[in-house]
Design a protein around this motif. Structure first.
Motif, mmCIF file in Angstrom:
data_model
loop_
_atom_site.group_PDB
_atom_site.id
_atom_site.type_symbol
_atom_site.label_atom_id
_atom_site.label_comp_id
_atom_site.label_asym_id
_atom_site.label_seq_id
_atom_site.Cartn_x
_atom_site.Cartn_y
_atom_site.Cartn_z
ATOM 1 N N GLY A 98 0.812 -1.211 0.000
ATOM 2 C CA GLY A 98 0.000 0.000 0.000
ATOM 3 C C GLY A 98 0.843 1.257 0.000
ATOM 4 O O GLY A 98 2.079 1.206 0.035
ATOM 5 N N THR A 104 -3.367 3.902 2.152
ATOM 6 C CA THR A 104 -3.626 2.477 1.930
ATOM 7 C C THR A 104 -2.494 1.606 2.474
ATOM 8 O O THR A 104 -2.539 0.385 2.337
ATOM 9 N N SER A 106 -0.578 -0.715 4.618
ATOM 10 C CA SER A 106 -1.105 -1.697 5.566
ATOM 11 C C SER A 106 -0.033 -2.170 6.540
ATOM 12 O O SER A 106 0.908 -2.875 6.148
ATOM 13 N N GLU A 108 -0.580 -4.282 8.927
ATOM 14 C CA GLU A 108 -0.777 -5.733 9.064
ATOM 15 C C GLU A 108 -0.057 -6.501 7.954
ATOM 16 O O GLU A 108 0.561 -7.543 8.201
ATOM 17 N N LYS A 109 -0.134 -5.980 6.730
ATOM 18 C CA LYS A 109 0.535 -6.631 5.612
ATOM 19 C C LYS A 109 2.049 -6.623 5.802
ATOM 20 O O LYS A 109 2.727 -7.645 5.577
#
Length: 366
Positions: A98, A104, A106, A108-109
């Motif tokens: 992102g 965007t 992330s 978490e990603k």
């Protein structure tokens, strides 16, 4: 010896071996943060400056990139992305984390990719705000570099940091020294000439002639104008970047105008510049900006000192050639022997695996 003892001994030896192989190094990043990183970095999330990372770390450095803020490359410079992915299709397989500016990005990603380090630009680090703490709480070191400031000091330091991360310190020093030599020699020639500071205006031409878009104050193109001893007419009105009042632009009577563009400029009437862009089209679109109300009487237009620049060639270690082009435009008599666009292409030939073709600089009177 019992089996349990043998297993414990083997485990202990493997831990000692891994510890011996790991080289924990403290990196002092551009924000003067002391960051401990295992080097060379084996699992990297790359926020920005992908070409710089490849030029300095070599193409092999991307074998260790496990996450990429893809929009900063694919969306902002699509033709460049296509050039590289046609050469190295595996770039498309790097997970996208992102983009900070679009909100965007992330966390978490990123965490799921188990990176050993995250490399962010200064503006990305600041844009993440409190989310930085979430990454640091997850035990992920963050290293900050900055080519956006367009200062010699940060360009050199950022290059050396990438050299550390990739284990390419010698190559980084060579690139940094070449950049430093070009910039210092350019500034030296200007200062020794003791010429009046040309009033200069820079605008991102992504909105076409009908609407004034961003100009630059303290950073990016604005910082380059100031570094080259020019009088950036936007400096009193725009701190970092933003539009300038059209009436104020006219009242400032710029003697030199730079309009910048990207490959996305082929749409509408924006200025297209960069990979795969036809020079005739770029000249035609650039001429359209001179048709703005009041511009016919502008000194820059009257004297054919309106130029086009590739936006993608700023905020990067590749931009020494763009500084040369700007210097040549601002002080034509001082740099007759300099070929900036060829210098830009020569950098690719020397340090990158692809060969760009297109239009990266253009002059209205050509």
């Amino acid at each position: 010896m019992k089996l349990g003892s043998l297993l414990a001994m083997a485990l202990g030896m493997s831990i000692l071996t891994a510890t011996a192989q790991a080289k924990v190094t403290v990196i002092n990043d551009v924000l003067d943060r002391q960051v401990e990183v295992d080097l060379p970095a084996k699992r990297v999330v790359l926020g920005f400056y992908a070409e710089d990372y490849m030029a300095i770390g070599t193409e092999k450095a991307f074998d260790h990139v496990v996450g990429l803020s893809r929009d900063t490359w694919e969306a902002w410079r699509p033709a460049s992305w296509n050039l590289y992915t046609n050469y190295r299709p595996s770039l498309k397989q790097i997970p996208d984390v992102g983009e900070v500016e679009a909100q965007t990005f992330s966390i978490e990603k990123v965490v799921s990719l188990r990176p050993s380090v995250i490399l962010l630009s200064d503006w990305q680090y600041k844009g993440l705000g409190m989310d930085v703490e979430r990454l640091e709480d997850a035990g992920i070191p963050i290293v900050v570099v900055d080519y956006n400031a367009q200062t010699l000091e940060r360009h050199v330091k950022s290059t050396q940091i990438i050299g550390q991360l990739t284990g390419q310190e010698q190559r980084a020093d060579q690139i940094a020294n070449e950049y430093q030599t070009t910039i210092k020699n350019t500034i030296k020639r200007i200062k020794e000439a003791k010429l009046p500071k040309p009033r200069t205006y820079v605008e991102f031409g992504n909105k076409g002639p009908s609407q004034y878009s961003f100009t630059y104050g303290k950073n990016m193109w604005g910082a380059m104008v100031t570094m080259l001893q020019g009088d950036n007419i936007a400096a009193p009105f725009v701190e970092w970047w933003g539009p300038m009042n059209p009436e104020q632009v006219l009242a400032s009577k710029p003697q030199v105008v730079f309009i910048t563009g990207t490959e996305s400029g082929v749409k509408g009437d924006a200025l297209p510049m960069g990979q795969g862009i036809d020079r005739d089209l770029a000249e035609q679109r650039l001429a359209g900006f001179t048709k703005r109300a009041g511009w016919a009487q502008m000194p820059a237009v009257e004297n054919d000192q309106v130029y086009g620049l590739y936006q993608g060639a700023s905020r990067t270690i590749l931009d020494a050639s763009m500084a040369q082009f700007m210097a040549k435009a601002m002080y034509p008599d001082l740099f007759k022997n300099v070929n900036p666009e060829q210098a830009y292409l020569d950098f690719y030939k020397k340090y990158l695996p692809v060969t760009p073709t297109g239009t990266f600089t253009v002059q209205l009177s050509e």
